[in-house]
Write a protein that holds these residues in place. Structure first.
Motif, mmCIF file in Angstrom:
data_model
loop_
_atom_site.group_PDB
_atom_site.id
_atom_site.type_symbol
_atom_site.label_atom_id
_atom_site.label_comp_id
_atom_site.label_asym_id
_atom_site.label_seq_id
_atom_site.Cartn_x
_atom_site.Cartn_y
_atom_site.Cartn_z
ATOM 1 N N VAL A 145 0.715 -1.234 -0.045
ATOM 2 C CA VAL A 145 0.202 -0.075 0.070
ATOM 3 C C VAL A 145 0.900 1.113 0.081
ATOM 4 O O VAL A 145 0.767 2.046 -0.861
ATOM 5 C CB VAL A 145 -0.861 0.061 1.250
ATOM 6 C CG1 VAL A 145 -1.646 1.199 1.180
ATOM 7 C CG2 VAL A 145 -1.861 -1.088 1.191
ATOM 8 N N VAL A 146 2.000 1.156 0.790
ATOM 9 C CA VAL A 146 2.914 2.503 0.715
ATOM 10 C C VAL A 146 3.405 2.613 -0.584
ATOM 11 O O VAL A 146 3.675 3.655 -0.963
ATOM 12 C CB VAL A 146 3.756 2.202 2.078
ATOM 13 C CG1 VAL A 146 4.800 3.581 2.262
ATOM 14 C CG2 VAL A 146 3.072 2.151 3.392
ATOM 15 N N LEU A 147 4.298 1.312 -1.032
ATOM 16 C CA LEU A 147 4.643 1.579 -2.228
ATOM 17 C C LEU A 147 3.507 2.182 -3.510
ATOM 18 O O LEU A 147 4.063 2.928 -4.346
ATOM 19 C CB LEU A 147 5.119 0.266 -2.779
ATOM 20 C CG LEU A 147 5.737 0.124 -3.841
ATOM 21 C CD1 LEU A 147 7.007 0.990 -3.932
ATOM 22 C CD2 LEU A 147 6.295 -1.486 -4.361
ATOM 23 N N PHE A 148 2.299 1.811 -3.399
ATOM 24 C CA PHE A 148 1.608 2.172 -4.369
ATOM 25 C C PHE A 148 1.225 3.625 -4.161
ATOM 26 O O PHE A 148 1.042 4.383 -5.255
ATOM 27 C CB PHE A 148 0.206 1.469 -4.251
ATOM 28 C CG PHE A 148 -0.857 1.556 -5.288
ATOM 29 C CD1 PHE A 148 -0.750 1.505 -6.611
ATOM 30 C CD2 PHE A 148 -1.962 2.529 -4.607
ATOM 31 C CE1 PHE A 148 -1.633 1.852 -7.528
ATOM 32 C CE2 PHE A 148 -2.972 2.693 -5.757
ATOM 33 C CZ PHE A 148 -2.679 2.417 -7.225
ATOM 34 N N PHE A 149 1.277 4.055 -2.841
ATOM 35 C CA PHE A 149 1.016 5.531 -2.714
ATOM 36 C C PHE A 149 2.392 6.226 -3.147
ATOM 37 O O PHE A 149 2.130 7.543 -3.732
ATOM 38 C CB PHE A 149 0.823 5.963 -1.340
ATOM 39 C CG PHE A 149 0.836 7.284 -0.846
ATOM 40 C CD1 PHE A 149 -0.267 7.989 -0.810
ATOM 41 C CD2 PHE A 149 2.130 7.938 -0.506
ATOM 42 C CE1 PHE A 149 -0.419 9.223 -0.529
ATOM 43 C CE2 PHE A 149 1.871 9.434 -0.043
ATOM 44 C CZ PHE A 149 0.701 9.882 -0.077
ATOM 45 N N LEU A 150 3.651 5.909 -3.244
ATOM 46 C CA LEU A 150 4.584 6.449 -3.709
ATOM 47 C C LEU A 150 4.639 6.223 -5.160
ATOM 48 O O LEU A 150 5.131 7.609 -5.691
ATOM 49 C CB LEU A 150 6.029 5.817 -2.986
ATOM 50 C CG LEU A 150 6.325 6.121 -1.428
ATOM 51 C CD1 LEU A 150 7.466 5.295 -1.031
ATOM 52 C CD2 LEU A 150 6.184 7.429 -1.139
ATOM 53 N N ALA A 151 4.230 5.371 -5.694
ATOM 54 C CA ALA A 151 4.217 5.274 -7.073
ATOM 55 C C ALA A 151 3.120 6.239 -7.701
ATOM 56 O O ALA A 151 3.347 6.973 -8.751
ATOM 57 C CB ALA A 151 3.765 3.879 -7.480
ATOM 58 N N LYS A 152 1.925 6.512 -7.124
ATOM 59 C CA LYS A 152 0.916 7.426 -7.598
ATOM 60 C C LYS A 152 1.701 8.658 -7.275
ATOM 61 O O LYS A 152 1.461 9.668 -8.298
ATOM 62 C CB LYS A 152 -0.216 7.527 -6.643
ATOM 63 C CG LYS A 152 -0.935 6.208 -6.940
ATOM 64 C CD LYS A 152 -2.414 6.547 -6.402
ATOM 65 C CE LYS A 152 -2.335 6.629 -4.909
ATOM 66 N NZ LYS A 152 -3.792 6.599 -4.290
ATOM 67 N N PHE A 153 2.241 8.995 -6.229
ATOM 68 C CA PHE A 153 2.967 10.447 -6.295
ATOM 69 C C PHE A 153 4.140 10.615 -7.140
ATOM 70 O O PHE A 153 4.048 11.880 -7.816
ATOM 71 C CB PHE A 153 3.537 10.431 -4.681
ATOM 72 C CG PHE A 153 4.111 12.028 -4.385
ATOM 73 C CD1 PHE A 153 3.630 12.979 -4.128
ATOM 74 C CD2 PHE A 153 5.610 12.222 -4.356
ATOM 75 C CE1 PHE A 153 4.136 14.290 -4.142
ATOM 76 C CE2 PHE A 153 6.214 13.270 -4.200
ATOM 77 C CZ PHE A 153 5.343 14.270 -3.901
ATOM 78 N N TYR A 154 4.908 9.855 -7.319
ATOM 79 C CA TYR A 154 6.297 9.956 -8.435
ATOM 80 C C TYR A 154 5.904 9.634 -9.801
ATOM 81 O O TYR A 154 6.467 10.268 -10.753
ATOM 82 C CB TYR A 154 7.309 9.186 -7.811
ATOM 83 C CG TYR A 154 7.974 9.903 -6.436
ATOM 84 C CD1 TYR A 154 8.702 10.862 -6.788
ATOM 85 C CD2 TYR A 154 7.875 9.089 -5.167
ATOM 86 C CE1 TYR A 154 9.339 11.570 -5.301
ATOM 87 C CE2 TYR A 154 8.252 9.683 -4.247
ATOM 88 C CZ TYR A 154 9.130 11.036 -4.142
ATOM 89 O OH TYR A 154 9.724 11.296 -3.172
ATOM 90 N N ALA A 155 5.021 8.796 -10.191
ATOM 91 C CA ALA A 155 4.939 8.526 -11.383
ATOM 92 C C ALA A 155 3.374 8.302 -12.042
ATOM 93 O O ALA A 155 3.445 8.799 -13.311
ATOM 94 C CB ALA A 155 5.419 7.062 -11.582
ATOM 95 N N ILE A 156 2.415 8.062 -11.322
ATOM 96 C CA ILE A 156 1.164 8.043 -12.085
ATOM 97 C C ILE A 156 0.346 9.283 -12.034
ATOM 98 O O ILE A 156 -0.138 9.631 -13.266
ATOM 99 C CB ILE A 156 0.213 7.022 -11.244
ATOM 100 C CG1 ILE A 156 1.225 5.657 -11.146
ATOM 101 C CG2 ILE A 156 -1.189 6.853 -11.703
ATOM 102 C CD1 ILE A 156 0.360 4.649 -10.132
ATOM 103 N N LEU A 157 0.239 10.156 -10.980
ATOM 104 C CA LEU A 157 -0.474 11.296 -11.096
ATOM 105 C C LEU A 157 0.045 12.401 -11.686
ATOM 106 O O LEU A 157 1.388 12.654 -11.650
ATOM 107 C CB LEU A 157 -0.809 11.757 -9.399
ATOM 108 C CG LEU A 157 -1.617 10.872 -8.874
ATOM 109 C CD1 LEU A 157 -2.183 11.002 -7.431
ATOM 110 C CD2 LEU A 157 -2.814 10.457 -9.457
ATOM 111 N N SER A 158 -0.605 13.607 -12.087
ATOM 112 C CA SER A 158 0.196 14.675 -12.376
ATOM 113 C C SER A 158 0.854 15.496 -11.575
ATOM 114 O O SER A 158 0.405 15.223 -10.299
ATOM 115 C CB SER A 158 -0.960 15.600 -13.351
ATOM 116 O OG SER A 158 -1.717 15.692 -12.329
ATOM 117 N N PRO A 159 1.783 16.312 -11.676
ATOM 118 C CA PRO A 159 2.381 17.208 -10.507
ATOM 119 C C PRO A 159 1.165 17.823 -9.809
ATOM 120 O O PRO A 159 1.328 17.902 -8.521
ATOM 121 C CB PRO A 159 3.154 18.346 -11.472
ATOM 122 C CG PRO A 159 3.263 17.538 -12.730
ATOM 123 C CD PRO A 159 2.078 16.961 -13.081
ATOM 124 N N GLY A 160 0.184 18.679 -10.287
ATOM 125 C CA GLY A 160 -0.901 19.146 -9.581
ATOM 126 C C GLY A 160 -1.487 18.138 -8.838
ATOM 127 O O GLY A 160 -1.636 18.609 -7.218
#
Length: 203
Positions: free
Chosen positions: A103-118
């Motif tokens: 779960v924590v790794l998926f959160f970091l993946a969303k922050f750094y790679a999946i989501l847009s900067p905003g």
């Protein structure tokens, strides 16, 4: 130790090992004529067998980490909170909590790679809630939602109009009533807080 951090065999056979214990075991089996373990290695083994010291060291380390995590939330510091989340990933994976680590790794993946900067900015900054507008009094956002859910459940229970075998029958509960109470939760919370302040009750 070589330039890659591996332990070389002192018997000049060219083999390397990731840990000192593996190198020492190899030397005892293949090169029994080499000198016995030094006092430094004996000290390391004694430290590993000091279970009471290891327990309190681990407990102190984990306690300081929890204090760091809590202080980052109270101060509303998203950068320090992000660093704490990275450390938490290492803790969880090391101690075998694979599901939480995922779960924590998926959160970091969303922050750094999946989501847009905003959206990534909103994701890391939307972790706390401040009801008083002061510094150092932030609370986790999930704790805030738990408080609202508790208030909502308390309000819904008041819709019960009769008791049957010591159980409140919520005959008046409907979707429209629940939506009406949900829209009034913020005002209801302020009203309860004002009553508590007038009665000099601790919040």
């Amino acid at each position: 130790m070589d330039q890659f951090g591996n332990f070389r065999c002192r018997g000049n056979c060219g083999k390397t090992y990731k840990t000192k214990q593996g190198r020492n075991r190899h030397e005892r089996q293949i090169h029994p004529d080499l000198p016995t373990s030094s006092s430094e290695e004996m000290t390391t083994e004694n430290e590993q067998k000091d279970y009471k010291r290891n327990y309190h060291t681990a407990r102190l380390t984990f306690g300081l980490f929890i204090m760091l995590f809590t202080d980052a939330v109270k101060e509303g510091d998203p950068r320090r909170l992000l660093h704490s989340i990275k450390i938490a990933l290492l803790f969880l994976f090391t101690y075998g909590r694979v599901k939480y680590a995922h779960v924590v790794l998926f959160f970091l993946a969303k922050f750094y790679a999946i989501l847009s900067p905003g959206m990534a900015f909103e994701l890391i900054h939307n972790r706390f809630f401040n009801a008083l507008g002061k510094t150092g009094v932030n609370m986790p956002l999930d704790l805030r939602m738990a408080h609202l859910n508790k208030l909502l459940k308390t309000a819904l229970k008041q819709l019960g109009d009769r008791k049957f075998w010591c159980t409140i029958v919520l005959a008046n509960v409907s979707e429209s009533a629940a939506q009406r109470i949900t829209r009034a939760l913020t005002a209801l919370e302020h009203l309860i807080a004002n009553v508590d302040n007038d009665c000099l009750l601790a919040s």
